[in-house]
Design a protein around this motif. Structure first.
Motif, PDB file in Angstrom:
ATOM      1  N   ALA A 251      30.674  -0.603  54.710  1.00 28.61           N
ATOM      2  CA  ALA A 251      32.067  -0.178  54.861  1.00 28.61           C
ATOM      3  C   ALA A 251      32.562   0.512  53.597  1.00 28.61           C
ATOM      4  O   ALA A 251      33.336   1.482  53.664  1.00 28.61           O
ATOM      5  CB  ALA A 251      32.945  -1.380  55.190  1.00 28.61           C
ATOM      6  N   LEU A 252      32.118   0.041  52.445  1.00 23.08           N
ATOM      7  CA  LEU A 252      32.500   0.682  51.186  1.00 23.08           C
ATOM      8  C   LEU A 252      31.949   2.108  51.119  1.00 23.08           C
ATOM      9  O   LEU A 252      32.663   3.041  50.723  1.00 23.08           O
ATOM     10  CB  LEU A 252      31.989  -0.142  50.003  1.00 23.08           C
ATOM     11  N   ILE A 253      30.698   2.308  51.517  1.00 20.54           N
ATOM     12  CA  ILE A 253      30.101   3.653  51.514  1.00 20.54           C
ATOM     13  C   ILE A 253      30.913   4.589  52.404  1.00 20.54           C
ATOM     14  O   ILE A 253      31.170   5.751  52.049  1.00 20.54           O
ATOM     15  CB  ILE A 253      28.637   3.599  51.983  1.00 20.54           C
ATOM     16  N   GLU A 284      20.785   1.214  46.605  1.00 14.13           N
ATOM     17  CA  GLU A 284      20.014   2.082  47.491  1.00 14.13           C
ATOM     18  C   GLU A 284      20.928   2.916  48.386  1.00 14.13           C
ATOM     19  O   GLU A 284      20.710   4.120  48.582  1.00 14.13           O
ATOM     20  CB  GLU A 284      19.078   1.220  48.346  1.00 14.13           C
ATOM     21  N   ARG A 285      21.966   2.304  48.918  1.00 12.32           N
ATOM     22  CA  ARG A 285      22.877   3.027  49.815  1.00 12.32           C
ATOM     23  C   ARG A 285      23.638   4.113  49.064  1.00 12.32           C
ATOM     24  O   ARG A 285      23.877   5.199  49.608  1.00 12.32           O
ATOM     25  CB  ARG A 285      23.853   2.048  50.468  1.00 12.32           C
ATOM     26  N   LEU A 286      24.047   3.830  47.844  1.00 12.29           N
ATOM     27  CA  LEU A 286      24.743   4.854  47.069  1.00 12.29           C
ATOM     28  C   LEU A 286      23.822   6.042  46.793  1.00 12.29           C
ATOM     29  O   LEU A 286      24.244   7.197  46.886  1.00 12.29           O
ATOM     30  CB  LEU A 286      25.249   4.257  45.754  1.00 12.29           C
ATOM     31  N   ALA A 287      22.571   5.777  46.486  1.00 11.70           N
ATOM     32  CA  ALA A 287      21.615   6.856  46.237  1.00 11.70           C
ATOM     33  C   ALA A 287      21.393   7.677  47.502  1.00 11.70           C
ATOM     34  O   ALA A 287      21.356   8.923  47.464  1.00 11.70           O
ATOM     35  CB  ALA A 287      20.301   6.281  45.721  1.00 11.70           C
ATOM     36  N   GLN A 288      21.247   6.997  48.640  1.00  9.35           N
ATOM     37  CA  GLN A 288      21.036   7.701  49.909  1.00  9.35           C
ATOM     38  C   GLN A 288      22.249   8.555  50.275  1.00  9.35           C
ATOM     39  O   GLN A 288      22.117   9.614  50.891  1.00  9.35           O
ATOM     40  CB  GLN A 288      20.745   6.698  51.014  1.00  9.35           C
ATOM     41  N   ALA A 289      23.440   8.096  49.886  1.00  7.29           N
ATOM     42  CA  ALA A 289      24.656   8.840  50.208  1.00  7.29           C
ATOM     43  C   ALA A 289      24.896   9.999  49.250  1.00  7.29           C
ATOM     44  O   ALA A 289      25.804  10.806  49.458  1.00  7.29           O
ATOM     45  CB  ALA A 289      25.857   7.893  50.186  1.00  7.29           C
ATOM     46  N   GLY A 290      24.064  10.092  48.187  1.00 10.19           N
ATOM     47  CA  GLY A 290      24.201  11.217  47.272  1.00 10.19           C
ATOM     48  C   GLY A 290      24.858  10.879  45.953  1.00 10.19           C
ATOM     49  O   GLY A 290      25.185  11.781  45.179  1.00 10.19           O
ATOM     50  N   PRO A 292      23.667   8.675  43.083  1.00  8.55           N
ATOM     51  CA  PRO A 292      22.797   7.762  42.327  1.00  8.55           C
ATOM     52  C   PRO A 292      23.538   7.168  41.128  1.00  8.55           C
ATOM     53  O   PRO A 292      24.338   7.842  40.480  1.00  8.55           O
ATOM     54  CB  PRO A 292      21.638   8.666  41.892  1.00  8.55           C
ATOM     55  N   VAL A 293      23.260   5.904  40.868  1.00  8.58           N
ATOM     56  CA  VAL A 293      23.914   5.180  39.775  1.00  8.58           C
ATOM     57  C   VAL A 293      22.918   5.059  38.606  1.00  8.58           C
ATOM     58  O   VAL A 293      21.769   4.660  38.816  1.00  8.58           O
ATOM     59  CB  VAL A 293      24.339   3.771  40.258  1.00  8.58           C
ATOM     60  N   PRO A 294      23.318   5.403  37.395  1.00 11.02           N
ATOM     61  CA  PRO A 294      24.643   5.880  36.966  1.00 11.02           C
ATOM     62  C   PRO A 294      24.729   7.394  36.822  1.00 11.02           C
ATOM     63  O   PRO A 294      25.720   7.898  36.290  1.00 11.02           O
ATOM     64  CB  PRO A 294      24.780   5.209  35.594  1.00 11.02           C
ATOM     65  N   GLU A 295      23.698   8.137  37.309  1.00 12.61           N
ATOM     66  CA  GLU A 295      23.674   9.588  37.087  1.00 12.61           C
ATOM     67  C   GLU A 295      24.892  10.280  37.688  1.00 12.61           C
ATOM     68  O   GLU A 295      25.498  11.159  37.047  1.00 12.61           O
ATOM     69  CB  GLU A 295      22.393  10.191  37.681  1.00 12.61           C
ATOM     70  N   ALA A 296      25.269   9.904  38.900  1.00 15.19           N
ATOM     71  CA  ALA A 296      26.409  10.542  39.554  1.00 15.19           C
ATOM     72  C   ALA A 296      27.647   9.661  39.578  1.00 15.19           C
ATOM     73  O   ALA A 296      28.768  10.164  39.752  1.00 15.19           O
ATOM     74  CB  ALA A 296      26.039  10.926  40.991  1.00 15.19           C
ATOM     75  N   LEU A 297      27.470   8.345  39.400  1.00 18.39           N
ATOM     76  CA  LEU A 297      28.597   7.417  39.490  1.00 18.39           C
ATOM     77  C   LEU A 297      28.279   6.166  38.670  1.00 18.39           C
ATOM     78  O   LEU A 297      27.254   5.514  38.889  1.00 18.39           O
ATOM     79  CB  LEU A 297      28.843   7.016  40.951  1.00 18.39           C
ATOM     80  N   SER A 298      29.128   5.861  37.700  1.00 21.11           N
ATOM     81  CA  SER A 298      28.989   4.608  36.968  1.00 21.11           C
ATOM     82  C   SER A 298      29.658   3.498  37.774  1.00 21.11           C
ATOM     83  O   SER A 298      30.737   3.699  38.348  1.00 21.11           O
ATOM     84  CB  SER A 298      29.640   4.714  35.588  1.00 21.11           C
ATOM     85  N   VAL A 299      29.011   2.343  37.818  1.00 26.85           N
ATOM     86  CA  VAL A 299      29.505   1.241  38.659  1.00 26.85           C
ATOM     87  C   VAL A 299      29.495  -0.065  37.866  1.00 26.85           C
ATOM     88  O   VAL A 299      28.509  -0.391  37.194  1.00 26.85           O
ATOM     89  CB  VAL A 299      28.649   1.074  39.928  1.00 26.85           C
ATOM     90  N   VAL A 300      30.597  -0.782  37.940  1.00 25.93           N
ATOM     91  CA  VAL A 300      30.687  -2.150  37.418  1.00 25.93           C
ATOM     92  C   VAL A 300      31.037  -3.062  38.583  1.00 25.93           C
ATOM     93  O   VAL A 300      31.958  -2.756  39.354  1.00 25.93           O
ATOM     94  CB  VAL A 300      31.753  -2.279  36.311  1.00 25.93           C
ATOM     95  N   LEU A 301      30.290  -4.151  38.734  1.00 25.26           N
ATOM     96  CA  LEU A 301      30.578  -5.112  39.794  1.00 25.26           C
ATOM     97  C   LEU A 301      31.456  -6.235  39.266  1.00 25.26           C
ATOM     98  O   LEU A 301      31.300  -6.683  38.126  1.00 25.26           O
ATOM     99  CB  LEU A 301      29.279  -5.712  40.351  1.00 25.26           C
ATOM    100  N   LEU A 302      32.382  -6.694  40.089  1.00 25.56           N
ATOM    101  CA  LEU A 302      33.113  -7.926  39.824  1.00 25.56           C
ATOM    102  C   LEU A 302      32.427  -9.014  40.644  1.00 25.56           C
ATOM    103  O   LEU A 302      32.479  -8.993  41.877  1.00 25.56           O
ATOM    104  CB  LEU A 302      34.583  -7.811  40.216  1.00 25.56           C
ATOM    105  N   GLY A 303      31.751  -9.920  39.968  1.00 31.79           N
ATOM    106  CA  GLY A 303      30.988 -10.929  40.708  1.00 31.79           C
ATOM    107  C   GLY A 303      30.476 -12.013  39.802  1.00 31.79           C
ATOM    108  O   GLY A 303      31.078 -12.337  38.773  1.00 31.79           O
ATOM    109  N   ARG A 304      29.312 -12.569  40.159  1.00 32.52           N
ATOM    110  CA  ARG A 304      28.731 -13.693  39.423  1.00 32.52           C
ATOM    111  C   ARG A 304      27.600 -13.198  38.533  1.00 32.52           C
ATOM    112  O   ARG A 304      26.612 -12.634  39.030  1.00 32.52           O
ATOM    113  CB  ARG A 304      28.219 -14.761  40.377  1.00 32.52           C
ATOM    114  N   THR A 305      27.748 -13.436  37.266  1.00 38.42           N
ATOM    115  CA  THR A 305      26.783 -12.897  36.318  1.00 38.42           C
ATOM    116  C   THR A 305      25.460 -13.640  36.327  1.00 38.42           C
ATOM    117  O   THR A 305      24.483 -13.155  35.755  1.00 38.42           O
ATOM    118  CB  THR A 305      27.368 -12.934  34.898  1.00 38.42           C
TER     119      THR A 305
END
Length: 374
Positions: A251-253, A284-290, A292-305
């Motif tokens: 759903a996020l994609i 994987e889904r972000l890469a398939q959608a075009g 790629p992390v972090p080349e096209a989009l930097s991503v930080v997750l809010l979650g459990r370290t």
């Protein structure tokens, strides 16, 4: 249930009361003892009759059962021989495949088992099912309930109160209720994630979280508004219309695709995402959608370290450790056992950071990769 062991605990409990009682002190009612030890009325009555035979108590019609004056109570055993009776703990979890919930309950089970406590874990599908299950269970010294993003109804809380002396909720969902709540307030991790990205040169940042109105994520939305007012950054909120135990990453994609321009570029260079259960799948889904992390989009997750399934050994993650939540739940219950008059509270878990490879310095020369529209 081991009825023999439970009836022995009842006898030991009544013997302890007899040793400590003053003449005229009242025994707990038969119903209270049935509920506390999960035994039948016949077993409770047999134990009280044994006290009567020894001349320790007497029954007064209409008033109840009292300890007698001058009763010859058995002497207390030496201090070295006395051991506290084991506590009983109920773990009530919603049956969904959230790894965090499973890891937390396993950690609590280990803590209580190491201390010689008795633990029963029960799964439920919805609040009504939980209430039905609770009806057939004995009384517990404490109960921990996991809602896993679903509502804990007033009726379920009332049923838990009937069965458990102490109630602790996995999550900061309840405020101002007579329960111990242990969870995360996601505003501070969001602020730390945004600052981390800002230091890497990112000025256009999106924050994705569920559209469900959870207290913890609503506090994060408030923090996002405060960060906007400070200026210097373009901050965008993305609502994901499902829960983390559903196809949340998918759903996020779709939300990202709806925001992308004709050249497949997103209107931001960095994303902070809450609610990701499977970090490897998201990457994987972000890469398939075009993207790629972090080349096209930097991503930080809010979650459990400390959960590999979330950060996948790759994502920079800001949030908390499940191990800390286990410790705080255990400590909150122990503190209430020690002092039942202490105020109830919401216990917030310390913020933790795990640095990964999913953040790169901002560059205008981000590859223009056309996203798949399938």
């Amino acid at each position: 249930m081991n009825v023999t062991a439970t009836s022995t605990e009842l006898d030991q409990y009544l013997a302890g009361l007899a040793r400590a009682a003053r003449p005229g002190d009242r025994l707990p009612t038969v119903r209270e003892l049935m509920r506390r030890f999960g035994v039948s009325q016949m077993i409770v009555q047999r134990a009280i009759d044994a006290l009567k035979t020894r001349g320790l108590v007497e029954a007064q019609v209409g008033r109840g059962t009292y300890f007698r004056a001058g009763a010859d109570a058995p002497p207390a055993p030496p201090a070295a021989a006395r051991a506290p009776a084991p506590r009983s703990v109920l773990l009530l979890r919603r049956s969904i495949g959230i790894v965090r919930g499973r890891v937390l309950l396993e950690g609590l089970q280990r803590r209580y088992a190491e201390a010689g406590q008795r633990v029963l874990e029960v799964s439920y599908t919805d609040p009504e099912h939980a209430r039905t299950v609770l009806k057939g269970l004995p009384h517990f010294d404490a109960g921990v309930v996991q809602s896993s993003f679903k509502t804990i109804t007033i009726e379920l809380l009332a049923a838990l109160r009937e069965k458990c002396d102490v109630i602790a909720v996995d999550g900061a969902a309840l405020v101002g209720a007579d329960v111990e709540a242990v969870g995360m307030e996601w505003g501070e991790p969001l602020a730390r994630a945004v600052e981390l990205l800002r230091r890497q040169g990112h000025r256009r940042i999106a924050f994705a979280s569920s559209t469900q109105p959870f207290l913890a994520t609503q506090l994060a939305q408030r923090r996002l508004e405060a960060l906007r007012e400070q200026g210097g950054l373009e901050l965008q909120a993305i609502g994901v219309p499902c829960l983390p135990d559903e196809d949340y990453a998918g759903a996020l994609i779709e939300q990202l695709r709806a925001l992308a321009g004709a050249d497949a570029r997103l209107p931001f260079s960095a994303l902070v995402a809450w609610g990701i259960e499977d970090g490897a799948s998201l990457r994987e889904r972000l890469a398939q959608a075009g993207w790629p992390v972090p080349e096209a989009l930097s991503v930080v997750l809010l979650g459990r370290t400390d959960l590999v399934n979330e950060h996948a050994g790759f994502f920079t993650t800001v949030g908390c450790r499940v191990a800390d939540q286990i410790e705080q739940l255990h400590a909150a219950i122990a503190a209430r056992w020690a002092d039942s008059a202490r105020p109830y509270a919401v216990h917030l878990i310390p913020v933790a950071l795990r640095e990964g490879e999913s953040v790169a310095p901002f560059s205008e020369a981000v590859p223009r990769v056309r996203a798949s529209r399938r």
